[in-house]
Motif scaffolding. Structure first.
Motif: not given
Length: 117
Positions: A17, A20-21, A25, A106, A109-110
Motif C-alpha cells: 500500500a 502504491y500511494f 493513486r 484503491d 488496484y491493491l
C-alpha cells in the motif's frame, strides 16, 4: 502530491500500500466481468488488472447478491471511479444510495493482480 514510501510506512501502511500511494493513486476507467467472478479492470494509466470478487461473496455480506451471475455481469464504473453494481437495475442508485454495491478504486488496484509481465 504523493508522499514517499517511508512516509506511508511510518503511518502504518504495509509495503504494498505504501508503494502504491507513493506512486500516485490509480482510477479504474473500464471494467469487464469475466468467468468465475473475476473482473478485468483497466486503469487510467492503461494498466490492466484482474480482480477476483469470489472471496467477497460470503453469505451475510453486501456482496453475496453477486452470486447471481446475471447481476455480477452488470458491473460499471461510477463517477467516483468505483466499480459498482445496482442490486436492482430498475432503481436509480444515484437517487437511492442503498441500491449500490461498490468497490473503491484503491481496493480495486491493491487487491488485484497485474496482467503485465
Amino acid at each position: 502530491m504523493p508522499h514517499s514510501v517511508e512516509y506511508y510506512l511510518s503511518r502504518g501502511f504495509d509495503q504494498k500500500a505504501a508503494a502504491y500511494f507513493a506512486k500516485g493513486r490509480r482510477k479504474p476507467v473500464k471494467v469487464e466481468p469475466k468467468e468465475q467472478y473475476k473482473l478485468l479492470i483497466t486503469f487510467d494509466n492503461n494498466e490492466m488488472r484482474l480482480f477476483d470478487v469470489s472471496a467477497l461473496l460470503k453469505e451475510g455480506t453486501v456482496y453475496y447478491v453477486l452470486h447471481d451471475v446475471s447481476l455480477f455481469k452488470t458491473c460499471y464504473i461510477d463517477a467516483n471511479h468505483s466499480v459498482c453494481w445496482d442490486k436492482d437495475p430498475a432503481i436509480d442508485s444515484e437517487k437511492v444510495w442503498s441500491n449500490k454495491i461498490d468497490l473503491g478504486a484503491d481496493t480495486c488496484y491493491l487487491d488485484s493482480e497485474s496482467l503485465e509481465k
